[in-house]
Design a protein around this motif. Structure first.
Motif, PDB file in Angstrom:
ATOM      1  N   LEU A 124      39.052 -41.172 -87.273  1.00  0.00           N
ATOM      2  CA  LEU A 124      38.715 -42.082 -86.174  1.00  0.00           C
ATOM      3  C   LEU A 124      37.219 -42.374 -86.140  1.00  0.00           C
ATOM      4  O   LEU A 124      36.798 -43.505 -85.897  1.00  0.00           O
ATOM      5  N   VAL A 125      36.407 -41.333 -86.409  1.00  0.00           N
ATOM      6  CA  VAL A 125      34.954 -41.523 -86.444  1.00  0.00           C
ATOM      7  C   VAL A 125      34.593 -42.535 -87.519  1.00  0.00           C
ATOM      8  O   VAL A 125      33.798 -43.449 -87.299  1.00  0.00           O
ATOM      9  N   PHE A 126      35.198 -42.382 -88.685  1.00  0.00           N
ATOM     10  CA  PHE A 126      34.936 -43.308 -89.783  1.00  0.00           C
ATOM     11  C   PHE A 126      35.305 -44.735 -89.370  1.00  0.00           C
ATOM     12  O   PHE A 126      34.550 -45.685 -89.607  1.00  0.00           O
TER      13      PHE A 126
ATOM     14  N   THR B 258      28.245 -36.016 -89.601  1.00  0.00           N
ATOM     15  CA  THR B 258      29.097 -34.998 -90.233  1.00  0.00           C
ATOM     16  C   THR B 258      30.518 -35.518 -90.396  1.00  0.00           C
ATOM     17  O   THR B 258      31.159 -35.278 -91.418  1.00  0.00           O
ATOM     18  N   GLY B 259      30.995 -36.260 -89.389  1.00  0.00           N
ATOM     19  CA  GLY B 259      32.346 -36.813 -89.472  1.00  0.00           C
ATOM     20  C   GLY B 259      32.477 -37.726 -90.681  1.00  0.00           C
ATOM     21  O   GLY B 259      33.458 -37.698 -91.419  1.00  0.00           O
TER      22      GLY B 259
ATOM     23  N   LEU C  98      31.958 -52.397 -71.938  1.00  0.00           N
ATOM     24  CA  LEU C  98      32.189 -51.036 -71.444  1.00  0.00           C
ATOM     25  C   LEU C  98      33.084 -50.237 -72.389  1.00  0.00           C
ATOM     26  O   LEU C  98      32.871 -49.044 -72.601  1.00  0.00           O
ATOM     27  N   LEU C  99      34.094 -50.890 -72.949  1.00  0.00           N
ATOM     28  CA  LEU C  99      34.974 -50.199 -73.909  1.00  0.00           C
ATOM     29  C   LEU C  99      34.153 -49.616 -75.053  1.00  0.00           C
ATOM     30  O   LEU C  99      34.310 -48.456 -75.435  1.00  0.00           O
ATOM     31  N   LEU C 100      33.253 -50.442 -75.598  1.00  0.00           N
ATOM     32  CA  LEU C 100      32.467 -50.003 -76.749  1.00  0.00           C
ATOM     33  C   LEU C 100      31.375 -49.029 -76.345  1.00  0.00           C
ATOM     34  O   LEU C 100      31.069 -48.089 -77.076  1.00  0.00           O
ATOM     35  N   LEU C 101      30.795 -49.239 -75.150  1.00  0.00           N
ATOM     36  CA  LEU C 101      29.761 -48.318 -74.678  1.00  0.00           C
ATOM     37  C   LEU C 101      30.356 -46.914 -74.544  1.00  0.00           C
ATOM     38  O   LEU C 101      29.777 -45.930 -75.009  1.00  0.00           O
ATOM     39  N   LEU C 102      31.537 -46.812 -73.951  1.00  0.00           N
ATOM     40  CA  LEU C 102      32.138 -45.491 -73.771  1.00  0.00           C
ATOM     41  C   LEU C 102      32.600 -44.897 -75.086  1.00  0.00           C
ATOM     42  O   LEU C 102      32.597 -43.675 -75.253  1.00  0.00           O
ATOM     43  N   LEU C 103      32.982 -45.749 -76.013  1.00  0.00           N
ATOM     44  CA  LEU C 103      33.322 -45.234 -77.350  1.00  0.00           C
ATOM     45  C   LEU C 103      32.086 -44.589 -77.968  1.00  0.00           C
ATOM     46  O   LEU C 103      32.154 -43.499 -78.535  1.00  0.00           O
ATOM     47  N   GLY C 104      30.938 -45.271 -77.832  1.00  0.00           N
ATOM     48  CA  GLY C 104      29.694 -44.717 -78.365  1.00  0.00           C
ATOM     49  C   GLY C 104      29.310 -43.425 -77.654  1.00  0.00           C
ATOM     50  O   GLY C 104      28.828 -42.486 -78.271  1.00  0.00           O
ATOM     51  N   LEU C 105      29.539 -43.370 -76.352  1.00  0.00           N
ATOM     52  CA  LEU C 105      29.177 -42.181 -75.581  1.00  0.00           C
ATOM     53  C   LEU C 105      29.971 -40.962 -76.026  1.00  0.00           C
ATOM     54  O   LEU C 105      29.517 -39.831 -75.902  1.00  0.00           O
ATOM     55  N   GLU C 106      31.175 -41.189 -76.533  1.00  0.00           N
ATOM     56  CA  GLU C 106      32.025 -40.075 -76.966  1.00  0.00           C
ATOM     57  C   GLU C 106      31.387 -39.284 -78.096  1.00  0.00           C
ATOM     58  O   GLU C 106      31.615 -38.099 -78.231  1.00  0.00           O
ATOM     59  N   TYR C 107      30.635 -39.970 -78.929  1.00  0.00           N
ATOM     60  CA  TYR C 107      30.092 -39.302 -80.106  1.00  0.00           C
ATOM     61  C   TYR C 107      28.596 -39.142 -80.010  1.00  0.00           C
ATOM     62  O   TYR C 107      27.906 -39.993 -79.482  1.00  0.00           O
ATOM     63  N   SER C 108      28.097 -38.035 -80.570  1.00  0.00           N
ATOM     64  CA  SER C 108      26.662 -37.927 -80.772  1.00  0.00           C
ATOM     65  C   SER C 108      26.395 -38.395 -82.200  1.00  0.00           C
ATOM     66  O   SER C 108      27.299 -38.424 -83.034  1.00  0.00           O
TER      67      SER C 108
ATOM     68  N   THR D  99      34.680 -25.224 -85.344  1.00  0.00           N
ATOM     69  CA  THR D  99      35.050 -26.518 -85.920  1.00  0.00           C
ATOM     70  C   THR D  99      34.738 -27.623 -84.923  1.00  0.00           C
ATOM     71  O   THR D  99      35.249 -27.601 -83.813  1.00  0.00           O
ATOM     72  N   PRO D 100      33.897 -28.598 -85.304  1.00  0.00           N
ATOM     73  CA  PRO D 100      33.648 -29.706 -84.377  1.00  0.00           C
ATOM     74  C   PRO D 100      34.872 -30.603 -84.235  1.00  0.00           C
ATOM     75  O   PRO D 100      35.562 -30.874 -85.227  1.00  0.00           O
ATOM     76  N   LEU D 101      35.156 -31.026 -83.025  1.00  0.00           N
ATOM     77  CA  LEU D 101      36.212 -32.005 -82.778  1.00  0.00           C
ATOM     78  C   LEU D 101      35.525 -33.230 -82.194  1.00  0.00           C
ATOM     79  O   LEU D 101      35.349 -33.322 -80.980  1.00  0.00           O
ATOM     80  N   PRO D 102      35.110 -34.174 -83.033  1.00  0.00           N
ATOM     81  CA  PRO D 102      34.308 -35.308 -82.558  1.00  0.00           C
ATOM     82  C   PRO D 102      34.987 -36.031 -81.399  1.00  0.00           C
ATOM     83  O   PRO D 102      36.172 -36.327 -81.471  1.00  0.00           O
ATOM     84  N   GLY D 103      34.221 -36.264 -80.356  1.00  0.00           N
ATOM     85  CA  GLY D 103      34.756 -36.983 -79.210  1.00  0.00           C
ATOM     86  C   GLY D 103      35.447 -36.080 -78.210  1.00  0.00           C
ATOM     87  O   GLY D 103      35.684 -36.479 -77.083  1.00  0.00           O
ATOM     88  N   ILE D 104      35.795 -34.863 -78.620  1.00  0.00           N
ATOM     89  CA  ILE D 104      36.512 -33.976 -77.705  1.00  0.00           C
ATOM     90  C   ILE D 104      35.674 -32.743 -77.380  1.00  0.00           C
ATOM     91  O   ILE D 104      35.473 -32.403 -76.227  1.00  0.00           O
ATOM     92  N   GLY D 105      35.155 -32.084 -78.390  1.00  0.00           N
ATOM     93  CA  GLY D 105      34.357 -30.888 -78.147  1.00  0.00           C
ATOM     94  C   GLY D 105      34.272 -30.019 -79.381  1.00  0.00           C
ATOM     95  O   GLY D 105      34.095 -30.537 -80.478  1.00  0.00           O
ATOM     96  N   VAL D 106      34.436 -28.715 -79.188  1.00  0.00           N
ATOM     97  CA  VAL D 106      34.342 -27.784 -80.310  1.00  0.00           C
ATOM     98  C   VAL D 106      35.506 -26.805 -80.239  1.00  0.00           C
ATOM     99  O   VAL D 106      35.881 -26.365 -79.158  1.00  0.00           O
ATOM    100  N   ARG D 107      36.078 -26.494 -81.408  1.00  0.00           N
ATOM    101  CA  ARG D 107      37.107 -25.454 -81.451  1.00  0.00           C
ATOM    102  C   ARG D 107      36.475 -24.189 -82.001  1.00  0.00           C
ATOM    103  O   ARG D 107      35.762 -24.234 -83.002  1.00  0.00           O
ATOM    104  N   LYS D 108      36.696 -23.054 -81.320  1.00  0.00           N
ATOM    105  CA  LYS D 108      36.192 -21.776 -81.812  1.00  0.00           C
ATOM    106  C   LYS D 108      37.357 -20.815 -81.857  1.00  0.00           C
ATOM    107  O   LYS D 108      38.020 -20.603 -80.829  1.00  0.00           O
ATOM    108  N   ASP D 109      37.645 -20.265 -83.013  1.00  0.00           N
ATOM    109  CA  ASP D 109      38.752 -19.311 -83.069  1.00  0.00           C
ATOM    110  C   ASP D 109      38.524 -18.239 -84.121  1.00  0.00           C
ATOM    111  O   ASP D 109      37.626 -18.352 -84.959  1.00  0.00           O
ATOM    112  N   PHE D 110      39.305 -17.163 -84.043  1.00  0.00           N
ATOM    113  CA  PHE D 110      39.183 -16.079 -85.015  1.00  0.00           C
ATOM    114  C   PHE D 110      40.551 -15.438 -85.207  1.00  0.00           C
ATOM    115  O   PHE D 110      41.438 -15.569 -84.355  1.00  0.00           O
TER     116      PHE D 110
END
Lengths: 160, 396
Positions: free
Chosen positions: B155-157, B84-85, B68-78, A6-17
């Motif tokens: 939050l992504v939205f 997908t979000g 910088l606040l907004l730049l780092l916010l952007g960096l958090e997400y690909s 499961t992607p956790l946007p901004g944090i990473g990825v969760r993997k579980d089973f």
């Protein structure tokens, strides 16, 4: 094994089973900064998890603890018919005299007749390490030999 | 004493004071943002002291803070995470948008802040603080919970919505006529789309341009490109903040991770200046008349955020506790509400009550958010008379 990712946007990825015996889920949160959290669902609240943050070294050690027994079990069953031959997992602790030194320096084969057939590091088995292989604290060695030989091998790794 | 000496002493005092405030915040487990605002209020116009020698620096520093606040916010997400979000959360995202902009608009109109004030207030009450929320989720050990992906995708939205909203706000604040406004809005939305597509397809080239093995070179290239992009965006009336956000999205993978690590302390420093400046420009004497409205707005938007999270988590088939946790987690408003309010105030397009209302509201919501997130579970257990779950050592 059906690992759910499961992607956790901004944090990473969760993997579980799911664990079949206890009807709980177990897994990790892989963070973007490379750290890992061990997670398992709580009793009484299957939506919530207990979260245990681990450093990279701690996660590697846990992976070794989980991975080494399988390898040892496999080797044991292969040696079952050979009387006197045994397989054991021996740790290289952080304060072992061989932390940071090579396999050759232990002169393990000469001194104990036991041989190091694999090294578990960060959950990966590195098979047939050569004399130049450098140990680090947290490695788990898979050693094959006689019972006496394995005992003295354990002492060498601990006290030099 | 010459001007530089005085500026240095004043700046030193401000930084040191913020450090002490930050430490107090960390001690009691709250976000430092409300304390920084209070710090600004105390020192500013109508407060106890005036700081004028360092004015120019604080102004520029706070602009850099926003970038910088907004730049780092952007960096958090690909870019992939954003797409997908977005796909996952658009329904919850729309509900969030409607439920949480409406109270801001209504209260602003009732207070006579005008349509521009209403538009800005909509953003202030809408956008949750992803900084505070990420920290709270981590502190409370909820990263693995079932409702957490739901919270994060909302939050992504919101962040994407902000990328579309900021250019609109900038155009309106600049008081451009209808046609010119539409034109700059068109440019902005086109730029946003182009950058998202570029980031999605060619993100690795953008990363390669700024990336460097050497920390010093890396930092200079990063900061340089961020300010350049922000400046150009601002010249195109797209809002500097959006430019920085889009640059952040275009930088990906390890470069993004390294960039975050290297920029975080800088962001904290400059963003603190930004919060202080916002407090400085707000006259504390203008707060009491709007206090009642701010409290009312806080209560209503706490309820609407909880409703949003509840609905979204229910949609993901979370339990009642999970729904409550999702709702409560979204309550915190913080840095981005102040970014929006700051844009409106510095453009001088809104009456003075606006700054007072926004400051008080964010003060309340940044302090209240983490508390609501923390107490929601025990409160719900008491209300529904559910016993605390047995200790985790017990086997099933």
């Amino acid at each position: 094994m059906n690992v759910e990712v499961t992607p956790l946007p901004g944090i990473g990825v969760r993997k579980d089973f799911p664990l079949t015996a206890v009807r709980r889920r177990i897994g990790v949160v892989d963070r973007k900064d490379g750290t890992i959290d061990l997670i398992f669902t709580k009793i009484g609240d299957p939506d919530a998890t207990t979260q245990i943050p681990m450093t990279e070294a701690e996660a590697g050690t846990l992976a070794n603890l989980l991975g080494a027994p399988q390898l040892v079990g496999q080797l044991r069953s292969e040696h079952r018919d050979m009387a006197g031959v045994n397989t054991r997992q021996l740790p290289v602790s952080e304060n072992s005299p061989y932390d940071g030194r090579t396999l050759g320096e232990t002169r393990m084969r000469t001194r104990t007749k036991a041989s190091i057939v694999a090294v578990m590091r960060a959950g990966q088995a590195m098979p047939a390490p050569g004399p130049d292989f450098v140990f680090t604290g947290g490695d788990v060695l898979i050693v094959v030999g006689t019972t006496d030989g394995l005992d003295s091998a354990a002492n060498i790794l601990k006290d030099g | 004493m010459n001007a530089t000496t005085l500026a240095m002493i004043q700046l030193g005092a401000v930084f040191f004071g913020l450090g002490v405030l930050g430490r107090i915040a960390a001690r009691i487990g709250m976000s430092p943002i409300p304390l920084y605002l209070v710090g600004g209020l105390v020192f500013g116009e109508g407060g106890f002291f005036g700081l004028h020698a360092a004015d120019e620096f604080i102004h520029l520093a706070s602009e850099i803070g926003v970038v910088l606040l907004l730049l780092l916010l952007g960096l958090e997400y690909s870019a992939a995470e954003l797409f997908t979000g977005m796909r996952r959360s658009w329904m919850a995202g729309l509900l969030d948008l409607v439920l949480n902009t409406t109270p801001g608009v209504v209260v602003a109109l009732l207070l006579g802040l005008g349509p521009t004030g209403a538009l800005a207030m909509a953003g202030v009450t809408y956008i949750s603080s992803s900084g505070i929320i990420a920290k709270v989720l981590n502190d409370l050990g909820r990263l693995g919970n079932r409702e957490t992906p739901v919270i994060l995708s909302i939050l992504v939205f919101e962040d994407l919505a902000m990328a579309a909203y900021l250019p609109v706000l900038t155009a309106v604040l600049a008081g451009l006529g209808f046609v010119a406004g539409l034109q700059s809005l068109g440019i902005a939305l086109l730029a946003v789309t182009v950058v998202l597509v570029v980031a999605f397809r060619y993100g690795k080239y953008v990363s390669a341009i700024v990336s460097s093995e050497d920390n010093e070179i890396f930092l200079l290239k990063l900061l340089g490109s961020a300010l350049l992009v922000a400046g150009v965006a601002s010249a195109l009336q797209v809002s500097a903040a959006v430019g920085a956000f889009l640059l952040g999205i275009a930088i990906s993978d390890t470069t993004a991770h390294n960039a975050t690590k290297i920029l975080e302390p800088l962001r904290d420093l400059f963003a603190a200046m930004f919060f202080v400046l916002f407090g400085l420009t707000t006259d504390p004497r203008s707060i009491p008349p709007v206090l009642g409205w701010a409290v009312l707005l806080a209560v209503i938007t706490t309820v609407t955020k909880i409703a949003t999270g509840w609905w979204a988590a229910a949609h993901a088939r979370s339990s009642r506790l999970g729904r409550a946790r999702a709702g409560a987690a979204l309550v915190a408003r913080g840095e981005f509400s102040i970014v929006i309010a700051g844009l409106a105030v510095s453009a001088g397009a809104v009456p003075e009550e606006f700054a007072a209302l926004a400051t008080t509201y964010v003060l309340l919501m940044a302090s209240l958010g983490p508390i609501v997130a923390r107490v929601v579970e025990p409160v719900l257990r008491i209300v529904t008379r559910q016993p605390k779950p047995e200790l985790d050592t017990a086997d099933e």
